[in-house]
Design a protein around this motif. Structure first.
Motif, short mmCIF file in Angstrom:
data_model
loop_
_atom_site.label_atom_id
_atom_site.label_comp_id
_atom_site.label_asym_id
_atom_site.label_seq_id
_atom_site.Cartn_x
_atom_site.Cartn_y
_atom_site.Cartn_z
N TYR A 193 0.85 -1.18 0.00
CA TYR A 193 0.00 0.00 0.00
C TYR A 193 0.89 1.23 0.00
O TYR A 193 1.53 1.55 0.99
CB TYR A 193 -0.91 -0.01 1.24
N ASP A 194 0.91 1.93 -1.13
CA ASP A 194 1.72 3.14 -1.28
C ASP A 194 0.78 4.30 -1.56
O ASP A 194 0.15 4.37 -2.62
CB ASP A 194 2.72 2.97 -2.43
N THR A 195 0.69 5.23 -0.61
CA THR A 195 -0.24 6.34 -0.77
C THR A 195 0.23 7.36 -1.79
O THR A 195 -0.57 8.15 -2.29
CB THR A 195 -0.44 7.05 0.59
N ARG A 196 1.51 7.38 -2.13
CA ARG A 196 2.00 8.36 -3.09
C ARG A 196 1.49 8.06 -4.50
O ARG A 196 1.16 8.97 -5.26
CB ARG A 196 3.54 8.38 -3.09
N TYR A 197 1.46 6.78 -4.85
CA TYR A 197 1.07 6.39 -6.20
C TYR A 197 -0.27 5.67 -6.24
O TYR A 197 -0.69 5.20 -7.30
CB TYR A 197 2.15 5.48 -6.80
N GLY A 198 -0.93 5.57 -5.09
CA GLY A 198 -2.23 4.93 -5.06
C GLY A 198 -2.19 3.43 -5.30
O GLY A 198 -3.17 2.85 -5.75
#
Length: 310
Positions: free
Chosen positions: A61-66
């Protein structure tokens, strides 16, 4: 006829008993209404986040790239190969080793020394406990001044013994013991109060019997006091292990985890992975590892306590 009356009385209890049972049922329902708000808060703010964190630890889960991909045990495998995580785990374990035995020993020593009704003892108890109420930001600010090499107390002690002034917080060897010393002097009041409460529960007649038998202070300590408070010793040890495994504020504010990650702990690793690098999956996996270590420490304390009781 008397036997028939007795049987009827057994089958049909008196009305007073029926009313009593109904009252218990209503009281139980009343208790549920008192407990229900706490249970709702516990579920919303503890159980649900715990379950969501476990699910999140199996995702990339990477919030920068969704990104939100299911990776299974991939995050945990990456942790095993991450030298930064292994260094943080090592630092955390070393910090626990440095602090917990001193917390237990020093807290017990202070409790034994201050377990009386003298005025000066009451003042000292207040001082030691009051320091543990200070916030971590205040404590770290004080200790940054103490550890100054030129104008700090530590630098003055070094000069007294003819040792060159050293940047303690910039030394990879000394930084973790320096943070441990600051933590111990800050929070030693908590185990001290636990031991004081336990010592007050030991019956006075036991000490009077030991005095009549001419038992020395050492024998009284070893064979009466320590066995009487052994459960509190185990409790204090378990509490301190759990607390020091989660150490974050002191290292973060004093050194930022440096130098060269020599004071970075697991909690700081989780913080940086989740909030700085936006890798919530990796941060959740590291959180589950820390949670497992805390649970194992608590279970070990329970096992040792049961063996000693047996």
């Amino acid at each position: 006829m008397p036997s028939d009356q007795t049987a009827a009385a057994v089958l049909d209890p008196p009305p007073q008993r029926r009313r009593h049972n109904t009252g218990i049922g209503r009281a139980s329902q009343t208790y549920i209404f008192f407990v229900l708000p706490y249970m709702v808060i516990l579920l919303l703010f503890l159980v649900v986040p715990l379950l969501l964190g476990i699910v999140l630890s199996f995702q990339d889960y990477d919030t920068r790239y969704g990104l939100n991909d299911w990776v299974g045990l991939g995050n945990f495998v990456n942790l095993l190969h991450d030298s930064g995580f292994r260094r943080a785990l090592r630092n955390t374990v070393l910090f626990v080793v440095f602090t917990v035995p001193v917390f237990v020993f020093l807290g017990l020593f202070l409790a034994l020394a201050l377990n009386n009704r003298l005025r000066r003892s009451a003042i000292m108890r207040t001082i030691f406990f009051a320091t543990s109420v200070l916030s971590v930001s205040v404590v770290t600010l004080i200790w940054r001044i103490v550890y100054l090499p030129d104008r700090g107390i530590v630098g003055g002690i070094f000069r007294i013994f003819g040792v060159p002034a050293t940047q303690v917080l910039n030394s990879e060897t000394l930084v973790l013991p320096a943070i441990a010393i600051a933590t111990i002097l800050w929070l030693v009041g908590l185990p001290m109060m636990l031991f004081l409460a336990a010592l007050r529960q030991v019956p006075a007649m036991v000490y009077e019997a030991a005095l009549l038998d001419n038992a020395s202070r050492l024998r009284t300590l070893l064979f009466i006091t320590l066995p009487s408070i052994r459960r509190t010793i185990l409790l204090a040890t378990a509490v301190e292990v759990v607390l020091q495994l989660q150490m974050f504020g002191q290292a973060f504010l004093l050194t930022g985890g440096g130098p060269d990650n020599a004071s970075r702990t697991i909690v700081q690793y989780i913080y940086q992975a989740g909030f700085r690098d936006q890798q919530l999956g990796a941060a959740s996996a590291a959180s589950q590892v820390l949670f497992a270590i805390v649970v194992l420490a608590a279970l070990a304390q329970m096992w040792v306590g049961r063996r000693r009781r047996g």
